[in-house]
Design a protein around this motif. Structure first.
Motif, PDB file in Angstrom:
ATOM      1  N   GLU A  18       0.977  -1.144   0.158  1.00 34.77           N
ATOM      2  CA  GLU A  18      -0.450  -0.010  -0.104  1.00 34.77           C
ATOM      3  C   GLU A  18       0.783   0.748  -0.468  1.00 34.77           C
ATOM      4  O   GLU A  18       1.836   0.941   1.011  1.00 34.77           O
ATOM      5  CB  GLU A  18      -1.118  -0.004   0.910  1.00 34.77           C
ATOM      6  CG  GLU A  18      -1.829  -0.993   0.943  1.00 34.77           C
ATOM      7  CD  GLU A  18      -2.835  -1.100   2.264  1.00 34.77           C
ATOM      8  OE1 GLU A  18      -2.396   0.184   3.770  1.00 34.77           O
ATOM      9  OE2 GLU A  18      -3.368  -2.044   2.517  1.00 34.77           O
ATOM     10  N   ILE A  19       0.612   2.547  -0.846  1.00 29.64           N
ATOM     11  CA  ILE A  19       1.876   3.074  -0.599  1.00 29.64           C
ATOM     12  C   ILE A  19       0.559   4.786  -0.281  1.00 29.64           C
ATOM     13  O   ILE A  19      -1.226   4.884  -0.981  1.00 29.64           O
ATOM     14  CB  ILE A  19       1.836   3.881  -2.566  1.00 29.64           C
ATOM     15  CG1 ILE A  19       2.984   2.239  -2.540  1.00 29.64           C
ATOM     16  CG2 ILE A  19       2.860   4.873  -2.312  1.00 29.64           C
ATOM     17  CD1 ILE A  19       3.425   2.585  -4.010  1.00 29.64           C
ATOM     18  N   GLU A  20       0.681   5.430   0.671  1.00 29.50           N
ATOM     19  CA  GLU A  20       0.212   6.407   0.816  1.00 29.50           C
ATOM     20  C   GLU A  20      -0.143   7.159   0.310  1.00 29.50           C
ATOM     21  O   GLU A  20      -0.956   7.706  -0.032  1.00 29.50           O
ATOM     22  CB  GLU A  20       0.191   6.918   2.438  1.00 29.50           C
ATOM     23  CG  GLU A  20      -0.370   7.635   3.230  1.00 29.50           C
ATOM     24  CD  GLU A  20       0.597   8.498   4.527  1.00 29.50           C
ATOM     25  OE1 GLU A  20      -0.150   8.314   5.595  1.00 29.50           O
ATOM     26  OE2 GLU A  20       1.213   8.462   4.480  1.00 29.50           O
ATOM     27  N   ASP A  21       1.278   8.110  -0.462  1.00 26.02           N
ATOM     28  CA  ASP A  21       0.434   8.872  -1.202  1.00 26.02           C
ATOM     29  C   ASP A  21       2.066   9.341  -2.250  1.00 26.02           C
ATOM     30  O   ASP A  21       2.941   8.489  -2.159  1.00 26.02           O
ATOM     31  CB  ASP A  21       1.618  10.389  -0.997  1.00 26.02           C
ATOM     32  CG  ASP A  21       0.932  11.659  -1.620  1.00 26.02           C
ATOM     33  OD1 ASP A  21       1.064  11.545  -3.059  1.00 26.02           O
ATOM     34  OD2 ASP A  21       1.012  12.712  -0.451  1.00 26.02           O
ATOM     35  N   TYR A  22       1.142   9.057  -3.632  1.00 28.59           N
ATOM     36  CA  TYR A  22       2.013   8.045  -4.290  1.00 28.59           C
ATOM     37  C   TYR A  22       3.556   9.035  -4.570  1.00 28.59           C
ATOM     38  O   TYR A  22       4.839   9.347  -5.222  1.00 28.59           O
ATOM     39  CB  TYR A  22       1.532   8.371  -6.210  1.00 28.59           C
ATOM     40  CG  TYR A  22       1.153   6.243  -6.428  1.00 28.59           C
ATOM     41  CD1 TYR A  22       2.060   5.726  -6.543  1.00 28.59           C
ATOM     42  CD2 TYR A  22      -0.796   6.529  -6.320  1.00 28.59           C
ATOM     43  CE1 TYR A  22       1.246   4.271  -6.667  1.00 28.59           C
ATOM     44  CE2 TYR A  22      -0.820   5.101  -6.295  1.00 28.59           C
ATOM     45  CZ  TYR A  22       0.421   4.227  -6.779  1.00 28.59           C
ATOM     46  OH  TYR A  22      -0.306   2.968  -5.910  1.00 28.59           O
ATOM     47  N   ASP A  81       4.493  10.745  -2.560  1.00 33.50           N
ATOM     48  CA  ASP A  81       6.390  10.653  -1.561  1.00 33.50           C
ATOM     49  C   ASP A  81       7.088   8.747  -1.992  1.00 33.50           C
ATOM     50  O   ASP A  81       8.081   8.887  -1.770  1.00 33.50           O
ATOM     51  CB  ASP A  81       5.607   9.489  -0.502  1.00 33.50           C
ATOM     52  CG  ASP A  81       5.277  11.347   0.464  1.00 33.50           C
ATOM     53  OD1 ASP A  81       5.130  12.226   0.063  1.00 33.50           O
ATOM     54  OD2 ASP A  81       4.225  11.674   1.527  1.00 33.50           O
ATOM     55  N   SER A 103       3.704  -1.773   3.735  1.00 32.60           N
ATOM     56  CA  SER A 103       2.754   0.228   3.474  1.00 32.60           C
ATOM     57  C   SER A 103       4.140   1.115   3.527  1.00 32.60           C
ATOM     58  O   SER A 103       4.902   0.823   4.608  1.00 32.60           O
ATOM     59  CB  SER A 103       1.695   0.252   4.908  1.00 32.60           C
ATOM     60  OG  SER A 103       1.234   1.595   4.464  1.00 32.60           O
ATOM     61  N   ARG A 153       4.230   4.727   3.837  1.00 29.46           N
ATOM     62  CA  ARG A 153       4.117   5.598   4.559  1.00 29.46           C
ATOM     63  C   ARG A 153       4.068   6.649   5.501  1.00 29.46           C
ATOM     64  O   ARG A 153       5.746   6.363   6.609  1.00 29.46           O
ATOM     65  CB  ARG A 153       2.466   5.489   5.422  1.00 29.46           C
ATOM     66  CG  ARG A 153       2.914   4.671   6.602  1.00 29.46           C
ATOM     67  CD  ARG A 153       1.606   4.174   7.729  1.00 29.46           C
ATOM     68  NE  ARG A 153       1.685   3.405   8.636  1.00 29.46           N
ATOM     69  CZ  ARG A 153       2.267   3.692   9.728  1.00 29.46           C
ATOM     70  NH1 ARG A 153       3.018   5.253  10.190  1.00 29.46           N
ATOM     71  NH2 ARG A 153       2.192   3.372  10.304  1.00 29.46           N
ATOM     72  N   ARG A 154       3.964   8.472   5.889  1.00 28.56           N
ATOM     73  CA  ARG A 154       4.347   8.826   6.607  1.00 28.56           C
ATOM     74  C   ARG A 154       4.725   8.309   8.205  1.00 28.56           C
ATOM     75  O   ARG A 154       3.550   7.917   8.381  1.00 28.56           O
ATOM     76  CB  ARG A 154       3.863  11.029   6.633  1.00 28.56           C
ATOM     77  CG  ARG A 154       3.842  11.154   5.414  1.00 28.56           C
ATOM     78  CD  ARG A 154       5.270  11.477   5.021  1.00 28.56           C
ATOM     79  NE  ARG A 154       5.154  12.090   3.438  1.00 28.56           N
ATOM     80  CZ  ARG A 154       6.091  13.158   3.626  1.00 28.56           C
ATOM     81  NH1 ARG A 154       6.126  13.914   4.501  1.00 28.56           N
ATOM     82  NH2 ARG A 154       5.573  14.351   2.503  1.00 28.56           N
ATOM     83  N   GLY A 192       3.323   9.219  10.995  1.00 24.17           N
ATOM     84  CA  GLY A 192       2.654   9.795  11.925  1.00 24.17           C
ATOM     85  C   GLY A 192       3.162  10.201  13.024  1.00 24.17           C
ATOM     86  O   GLY A 192       2.431  11.708  13.390  1.00 24.17           O
TER      87      GLY A 192
END
Ligand SMILES: [Zn+2]
Lengths: 340, 818
Positions: free
Chosen positions: B206-210, B212, B277, B279-280, B282
């Motif tokens: 899963e990629i939160e934001d492409y 990034d 995943s 992602r940042r 957080g």
């Protein structure tokens, strides 16, 4: 009267010449010019001279007085120098100038010398601030934000927008913002890098930047200019080579090597056995820099180059440690007496 | 970037010596800084057989062995390894051989028994890190065979300076492409393994934001047998300065240096869940990276997580919790494209620059992401016994579009390069670099586009036409085929601008007055500025500070040249320079509280400090002697120098006694004024308190002149007729009350003596015996001259009478009677 004047001149001068000590000379002086001296006597006798001859006789007496006074002064000097009349002088004794010569700093003398060469080629000289905006030092020179290209130059930051310029190149854009081509400038000055000092690095040093912009300036102009400078500064026909390199504000970018000043290309310690010395970075002004300066697209081409003045001074004088240039030790500086 | 020629030869062929190859690479922009010879060699170390092995009579853990190194005679040697036993073939270091680390093998006596040589472990030979036991050779080798024949390796390694615009050169493949262009040949890509379809892997990404992470691939491999990498791979890694670890880690490293794409292998059994995943983070947290460091990461850092949390700092480094270990048997292989900016920000903040982050921040190669993974799969299968799983994941930015082609105007290339190329020549040059070109027009003129150039994924630095122009120059060569220039001379003989002319005059004149030029640092400490004792509100108290100084302590930009002068004076006097030292400098200071730029192009320019441009002259270490009127001779000299300087520059300067600077002695300093009466400088002697604070044990005086504030326009030179008639001199001895200054006296004389007064000179001041209390006797010489004829004594006497009358009336100055 005239006769008496002529006689006194001959006798007086002879007596002065024969006086062989300051004391003897003083008595000669009193005998001639003293209150009861012979010349004084003649002056007193003027009143007996007829009206029509008096002015001429007065003038002649004045003239004689001047001559005798000068002769006395000269003789006084001779007697004082001769040390009791002897001419046996030790002429090997050291002389003494009123002041001992100081020295101009060799680094700045080399800076001036380089400027001189470019004045001769029709360049102007410009300046810019040493505390510079990030904008002029990087952004306007086509360094992308947050790009590793910025790492080439370790920067001293003062705040988010302000830094100590890492190169003289920001003056390029500052100048082009004000001046329309054709233009040719050199920009010498102090620059800063956050590097640890060693024999070849200093966190403060001097650079000189060159910029020439016109309608059709090419890489060939750059090469001719660089060769002309090197021939003028280092003397003689010296081989140079352009190596492709990368600077964000020029493209194509090159590093310029010249035949080693010490071994003339054979290879030695100075050139790391390569026969070549890296002397400057250069290239054709990047279109993005023209854009930052506000020039219309494609209107102009130009070249820019930059050299380390310290390095050139070190090559010129065989200085093996850059720190010597900033220690201001008089034992170092005094060696450059007479260099301007 | 270190390039192994042994390795490079797998990818491209060339026929040249390493030196000539290096020269050609340098000419193409890959500056070869060093050509190194790499040798893994152990002269004197040979294959030997353990003929007998008994326990050392006096030491439990030592064995007394006899080995045969091929001579037929057995040699006695003591060995401490637990695995030594009769019949083994071993590597034996004979007496006289030298092992890595300059370890010389000598005859020795160990617990009373003589030993002639050493049986070697992998660690002792630098082959691996195994120091626990000796190497047990496999197979049957002729005794006496040099170890070099079995394990030796020679290679030539080029150290290439890679500029930040060319991340593709951070790999053997990228350099191979340049070699192919130079030698007009082709690159042979290394073998790869594409995973099959179907079953087994099952992981999702899963990629939160492409933005990034535009691309992430994950591949699976089972049945991995961790062990040493093959010898050739270890050798190549060692040759470029890498330390082999185990086959899996070495393979990911190998692919990084071969193809430039960083990979990361996770131990799949140590990952939770079946979803990776990207992602940042957080939240701020502390993690343990695989270099055994605990590091703080921030909420905005990009991380790779499994079901439990972070397992890697994206593109920077993996975490210890999921790293491959001795016991690993299943792996997940990551190959991705991370945001260069995020990798850079994280790596810089953590001070953690890895081979991986170094490449990601320079931008990865889009197409290489998958190819590199396939290359690693091939190697894992071959050299780690891995079974490659199907179902590999390749998540990529759905809207990714390959960069558009670039239009090239050959006319523009010729204009910039000074060449005379046609379309075909230009196309040929670009094709040599592996660029695909499409011809559009062969008409070379103005804005006509001649070629469309397709930019491959490994050349994302090619963004605009000028980038292609540079490539043309690079391949064409900078020395051949360039045409005529426009002539380097413009308008011969430009003149210096005024300020540079002034600098030049000062730099040539002051040395002739005995002053030596110094260049002092911009950087000062707070104590330097404090030492000046400036009054509150002084512009020089506010300093700019360097945010990232070199040596921890506070580093300020100077607001005054005084500390620099004092420092140089002190050091020279302390090291025995003949006193006094006379110094000068022309330099800038930085006043953030000074006047800001008025006309600006960018609003931010108003932030910049004022940079006054100062001349400073000083004398330090003088004898403290006093001159006319009790004024220190050094100060008298400096005053005189200012007067002469005024003449040199043809700029009027006057010195007015005034207490201006707190670091100068009150009552012994002057303000320097320009023609308009503005203060442009100061002169004076350094106060003892300030000298103490500035750590100066010597008397020192200085002059500072603000050249930037002074109107440097020289007074024009215009010839005026001068009188050829003789002057009449009159010496006066005046009795001057102590309340009267010389300046007052001078003014009265000049006012009253009339136009015939040519000069007025003070030649003596005397006080004491024969002089009334509260008075001094001044000897002054007046010179009178007329432009019209010989002066009559009477005329001069009348003028003198006027002057004496006025002096007596206004200043109570009387003529002394003999
Ligand atoms: Zn050399």
């Amino acid at each position: 009267m005239q006769e008496a004047i002529d006689r006194l001149r001959a006798e007086g001068l002879s007596r002065i010449a024969q006086a062989d000590s300051p004391d003897a000379l003083e008595s000669v002086r009193v005998g001639l010019l003293g209150r009861k001296g012979e010349l004084t006597g003649l002056l007193r006798g003027l009143k007996d001279v007829s009206d029509d001859q008096r002015p001429a006789a007065g003038a002649a007496l004045n003239q004689l007085k001047l001559e005798l006074t000068a002769a006395l002064e000269n003789r006084t000097g001779d007697l004082a120098g001769a040390g009791a009349g002897s001419m046996d002088l030790d002429l090997t004794l050291p002389g003494r100038a009123p002041v001992q010569l100081g020295t101009a700093h060799p680094l700045l003398s080399v800076l001036e010398e380089i400027c001189d060469i470019f004045y001769g080629m029709g360049y102007d000289r410009g300046d810019g601030p040493e505390v510079e905006l990030d904008y002029y030092n990087f952004t306007a020179l086509n360094f992308p934000d947050d790009h590793p290209a910025r790492d080439i130059q370790d920067t001293f930051f003062l705040n988010e927008d302000m830094l100590l310029r890492t190169q003289t190149s920001p003056v390029q854009v500052r100048t082009m913002e004000r001046v329309q081509p054709p233009l040719a400038y050199v920009f010498p000055g102090r620059v800063y890098r956050n590097e640890n000092a060693d024999a070849s690095h200093s966190s403060e040093f001097y650079q000189i930047e060159g910029l020439r912009v016109d309608r059709n300036i090419s890489l060939v102009d750059l090469r001719e200019t660089v060769n002309a400078f090197i021939a003028s500064f280092f003397g003689g026909e010296r081989q140079t080579r352009f190596r492709p390199h990368f600077f964000p504000f020029t493209e194509p970018s090159v590093e310029v090597d010249m035949e080693c000043v010490k071994c003339s290309g054979k290879g030695c310690g100075v050139c790391g056995q390569t026969g070549w010395l890296e002397i400057m970075g250069a290239g054709m002004v990047h279109p993005n820099v023209f854009k930052a300066a506000g020039y219309p697209d494609d209107a102009y081409t130009g070249f820019a180059f930059g050299m380390g003045i310290d390095r050139i001074a070190m090559l010129k004088y065989g200085i093996d440690d850059i720190r010597l240039l900033y220690e201001n030790d008089l034992r170092f500086l005094n060696q450059f007496r007479g260099v301007l | 970037m270190k390039i192994s020629l042994d390795w490079l030869a797998d990818l491209v062929s060339w026929d040249d010596t390493p030196q000539d190859l290096a020269t050609k690479l340098t000419a193409a922009g890959l500056n070869v800084e060093e050509i190194g010879e790499y040798a893994q060699s152990w002269p004197g170390v040979v294959v030997a057989k353990v003929v007998s092995c008994e326990r050392h009579p006096d030491a439990d853990k030592l064995s007394l062995c006899k080995v045969d190194a091929g001579s037929g005679e057995s040699v006695q040697v003591i060995c401490g390894a637990p695995n030594v036993r009769e019949g083994l073939q071993v590597l034996f270091a004979t007496v006289g051989s030298v092992l890595p680390g300059d370890f010389k093998i000598k005859k020795a006596k160990i617990r009373g028994v003589e030993s002639f040589g050493m049986i070697c472990s992998g660690a002792e030979l630098g082959l691996d890190s195994d120091a626990a036991g000796i190497i047990e050779l496999e197979g049957d080798h002729a005794l006496g065979t040099p170890a070099d024949d079995l394990f030796g390796h020679r290679d030539t390694v080029l150290d290439i300076e890679v500029t930040p615009n060319r991340p593709d050169w951070l790999s053997h493949l990228g350099v191979a492409r340049e070699v192919a262009a130079i030698y007009r040949t082709k690159v042979t890509p290394p073998p790869v393994l594409k995973p099959g379809q179907g079953g087994g892997f099952g992981w999702k990404v899963e990629i939160e934001d492409y933005d990034d992470c535009p691309r992430y691939t994950a591949h699976g491999a089972d049945d991995v047998a961790i062990g040493p990498a093959p010898r050739w791979m270890q050798n190549r890694l060692r040759a470029i300065g890498q330390r082999p670890v185990n086959n899996v880690v070495d393979i990911t490293n190998y692919v990084l240096f071969e193809l430039g794409q960083p990979l990361h292998a996770f131990d799949r059994e140590r990952l939770a869940g079946e979803v990776i995943s990207v992602r940042r983070a957080g939240r701020k947290q502390s993690v343990a990276t695989l270099d055994d460091e605990s590091r703080q990461i921030l909420a905005e850092d990009l991380v790779i997580t499994d079901g439990d949390g972070p397992v890697a700092l994206a593109g920077v480094m993996g975490l210890a919790n999921s790293q491959v270990t001795e016991g690993t048997s299943t792996i997940l292989l990551e190959s991705a494209f991370f945001s260069p900016r995020l990798v850079r920000v994280c790596s810089r903040r953590l001070g953690l620059v890895s081979e991986s982050s170094y490449r990601f921040e320079r931008e990865a190669d889009w197409e290489m992401v998958r190819f590199a993974a396939h290359r690693a799969l091939h190697l894992l299968q071959e050299f780690a016994g891995a079974t490659i799983l199907g179902d590999a994941v390749d998540r990529a930015y759905p809207d990714y579009v390959a960069p558009e082609g670039l239009a090239l105007r050959v006319h523009q290339a010729n204009r910039v390069l000074g060449t005379d190329l046609d379309m075909e020549q230009t196309a040929d040059l670009l094709q040599l670099l592996g660029l695909k070109v499409q011809p559009l027009s062969s008409q070379i003129e103005g804005k006509t586009v001649n070629l469309m150039v397709e930019v491959p994924s490994f050349r994302r630095d090619l963004k605009q036409e000028i980038d292609l122009v540079e490539e043309i120059a690079r391949v064409h060569g900078f020395d051949q085929g360039l045409g005529q220039g426009t002539g380097h001379v413009l308008i011969p003989g430009r003149r210096r601008a005024l300020r540079h002319e002034v600098e030049r005059k000062l730099r040539s004149w002051l040395p002739s007055q005995g002053y030596t030029e110094i260049v002092t640092s911009t950087f000062v400490a707070r104590s330097d500025i404090d030492g000046l004792g400036l009054a509150e509100g002084d512009v020089r108290l506010e300093c700019l500070a360097v945010l990232n100084p070199q040596h921890g302590g506070e580093t300020l930009l100077r607001t005054s040249l005084v500390p620099g002068f004092v420092d140089v004076a002190r050091r020279n006097l302390n090291s025995g320079a003949p006193a006094p030292v006379r110094l000068f400098q022309i330099g800038r200071v930085f006043w953030p509280a000074g006047e800001k730029a008025q006309e600006v192009r960018h609003e931010q320019e108003r932030l910049l400090p004022e940079e006054p441009w100062l001349l400073q002259m000083g004398i330090a270490g003088g004898s403290g002697g006093k001159g006319l009127g009790g004024i220190p001779t050094d100060m008298q000299e400096l005053r005189g120098v200012v007067a002469e300087l005024s003449g040199l520059l043809r700029v009027p300067l006057s010195l007015i006694p005034a207490d201006v600077e707190p670091y100068l002695i009150p009552g012994l300093q002057w303000e320097i004024r320009d023609a308009g009466g503005n203060r442009v400088g100061v002169a004076g002697q350094i106060d003892s308190g300030a000298a103490k604070r500035l750590d100066l044990d010597h008397v020192a005086g200085l002059v500072e002149l603000d050249l930037g504030r002074l109107d440097l326009t020289p007074l024009p030179v215009r010839y005026e007729p001068f009188s050829r008639f003789p002057a009449v001199k009159r010496d006066l001895s005046l009795l001057v009350p102590d309340t009267v200054t010389y300046a007052q006296l001078d003014a009265v004389v000049r006012d009253t003596a009339g136009d015939l007064l040519e000069s007025l000179e003070l030649f003596d001041i005397y006080a004491g015996k024969g002089i009334d209390d509260g008075h001094s006797a001044y000897g002054i010489r007046l010179k009178f001259r007329s432009a019209k004829g010989n002066l009559k004594g009477k005329t001069v006497d009348m003028a003198l009478e006027r002057t004496l009358g006025a002096l007596s009336e206004t200043l109570a100055v009387r003529q002394r009677t003999q």
